[in-house]
Design a protein around this motif. Structure first.
Motif, mmCIF file in Angstrom:
data_model
loop_
_atom_site.group_PDB
_atom_site.id
_atom_site.type_symbol
_atom_site.label_atom_id
_atom_site.label_comp_id
_atom_site.label_asym_id
_atom_site.label_seq_id
_atom_site.Cartn_x
_atom_site.Cartn_y
_atom_site.Cartn_z
ATOM 1 N N ALA A 21 0.669 -1.072 -0.123
ATOM 2 C CA ALA A 21 -0.319 -0.178 -0.063
ATOM 3 C C ALA A 21 0.963 1.383 0.225
ATOM 4 N N LEU A 22 0.455 2.217 -0.634
ATOM 5 C CA LEU A 22 0.706 3.629 -0.838
ATOM 6 C C LEU A 22 -0.042 4.551 -0.088
ATOM 7 N N THR A 23 1.032 5.778 0.230
ATOM 8 C CA THR A 23 -0.362 6.017 1.173
ATOM 9 C C THR A 23 -0.346 7.250 0.081
ATOM 10 N N PRO A 24 -2.400 8.198 -0.141
ATOM 11 C CA PRO A 24 -3.146 8.591 -0.877
ATOM 12 C C PRO A 24 -2.343 10.079 -1.225
ATOM 13 N N GLU A 25 -0.942 10.369 -0.440
ATOM 14 C CA GLU A 25 -0.158 11.277 -1.320
ATOM 15 C C GLU A 25 0.499 11.098 -1.962
ATOM 16 N N ALA A 26 0.880 10.014 -1.571
ATOM 17 C CA ALA A 26 2.078 9.066 -2.720
ATOM 18 C C ALA A 26 1.572 8.910 -3.979
ATOM 19 N N VAL A 27 0.418 8.377 -3.500
ATOM 20 C CA VAL A 27 -0.446 7.909 -5.453
ATOM 21 C C VAL A 27 -0.679 9.133 -6.194
ATOM 22 N N THR A 28 -1.264 9.938 -5.103
ATOM 23 C CA THR A 28 -1.554 11.083 -6.230
ATOM 24 C C THR A 28 -0.030 12.211 -6.390
ATOM 25 N N ALA A 29 1.171 11.818 -5.687
ATOM 26 C CA ALA A 29 2.224 12.476 -6.313
ATOM 27 C C ALA A 29 2.490 11.270 -7.480
ATOM 28 N N LEU A 30 2.557 10.507 -7.572
ATOM 29 C CA LEU A 30 2.874 9.019 -8.439
ATOM 30 C C LEU A 30 2.458 9.498 -9.886
ATOM 31 N N GLN A 31 0.815 9.870 -9.779
ATOM 32 C CA GLN A 31 0.204 9.940 -10.855
ATOM 33 C C GLN A 31 0.507 11.510 -11.307
ATOM 34 N N GLY A 32 0.818 12.410 -10.301
ATOM 35 C CA GLY A 32 1.268 13.969 -11.257
ATOM 36 C C GLY A 32 2.356 13.826 -11.874
ATOM 37 N N ALA A 33 2.988 13.104 -11.364
ATOM 38 C CA ALA A 33 4.644 12.429 -12.424
ATOM 39 C C ALA A 33 4.192 11.822 -13.505
#
Length: 336
Positions: free
Chosen positions: A177-189
């Motif tokens: 699992a990744l935190t929602p913040e990490a997933v959001t940052a990866l989607q941004g990248a």
């Protein structure tokens, strides 16, 4: 790489507007005097390595090296910012004293190799650092890589295998699992890479069929590989990777080779911001991959003539621009 036609143009994604809440090389608040700073050993180690690098620059006091040395001094100040008591800076006028384990640096090639090794030392501590310090270390390591390249050493730094963050390929344990913040940052990248691929399609079509166009093809392929890596990582943690937009609105008209070069520099400069923030947002095991992306964006930006930054991806975030007189990025707007 042909320019797209008859597409719906959206804003050039996160490459234009991804600015952090605050500016400056280190967003941390000063350490609470009542409790120890867990980053302090890492900061002291980074400061010691930076002092050795400053001493090496002082052993080769040529005017051409002074701009690089000035940036290293900025790195030192940022790394030592929260240390208590403050660590005094290394002397700026005397050459390093040789010891039984240290040889004096006498050539620019040796200095370049030391810059690369210093970058490697910073990368080795990414996994153990706080998110804010990891971001700073990754930015300083990217700057050191740019310095090494400017001095003639193009070998990429790599964290030792023993480091908890020592993997340059982003990966995730199945089901992790990744935190929602990490997933959001990866989607941004990922979205930023989609936009970069689009932008390089425009860049390549406007450059003459020479070395610059070959450089654009290389960068285009690099961004495709990075896009694919983020897609795999997001899929591996159970997220659905974002798709590319139908099209993107360029930040300015690209009608000739000069404008194409400006666009390439703009894209890479904006990507350094995305990836500096990504280092702080993802878990330790993905930090090296984000730091590698930051370094490559900084090197590509330099190749396209973007202004050199002491802290790639951190300083001048909201107004980073390849032009001599930076202007704020335009506000994105969807069009038909």
């Amino acid at each position: 790489m042909q320019p797209p036609s008859r597409r719906t143009f959206l804003a050039l994604g996160l490459l234009l507007t991804a600015a952090a809440c605050t500016t400056g090389p280190d967003r941390e608040a000063p350490a609470d005097a009542r409790r120890p700073d867990p980053d302090e050993p890492l900061r002291r180690r980074a400061v010691t390595a930076t002092d050795a690098l400053l001493a090496a620059y002082d052993g080769l006091p040529t005017a051409q090296l002074q701009p690089l040395r000035a940036e290293v001094a900025e790195h030192r100040a940022a790394l030592a910012q929260t240390l208590t008591p403050p660590t005094p800076p290394a002397p700026s006028t005397t050459a390093p004293t040789p010891t039984a384990t240290t040889s004096p640096v006498t050539t620019t090639a040796e200095l370049a190799a030391l810059e690369r090794r210093t970058a490697q030392a910073h990368l080795a501590d990414l996994g153990a650092a706080s998110p804010q310090l990891a971001r700073l270390l990754a930015s300083v390591a990217a700057s050191a890589a740019v310095h090494a390249t400017a001095l003639g050493d193009t070998a990429p730094p790599a964290a030792p295998d023993s480091s908890p963050s020592a993997t340059s390929s982003p990966s995730a344990t199945p089901g992790a699992a990744l935190t929602p913040e990490a997933v959001t940052a990866l989607q941004g990248a990922l979205n930023a890479e989609h936009a970069a691929i689009y932008g390089y399609g425009v860049v390549g079509a406007k450059l003459p069929d020479d070395q610059q166009r070959a450089d654009a093809r290389t960068a285009y392929a690099d961004h495709q590989a990075r896009r694919d890596a983020w897609q795999r990582l997001l899929t591996g943690v159970g997220a659905t990777p974002g798709a590319a937009a139908a099209g993107y609105q360029l930040p300015f008209a690209v009608t000739d080779a000069a404008a194409a070069i400006r666009l390439a520099a703009h894209i890479e400069t904006r990507l350094t911001v995305i990836y500096a923030d990504l280092v702080a947002a993802v878990p330790a095991q993905q930090r090296t991959a984000a730091a590698d992306a930051l370094r490559e964006a900084a090197l590509h930006a330099r190749r396209w003539g973007a202004p050199q930054r002491a802290f790639p991806g951190i300083d001048d975030q909201a107004t980073a621009s390849p032009t001599a007189s930076p202007t704020p990025a335009p506000t994105p707007s969807a069009t038909s």
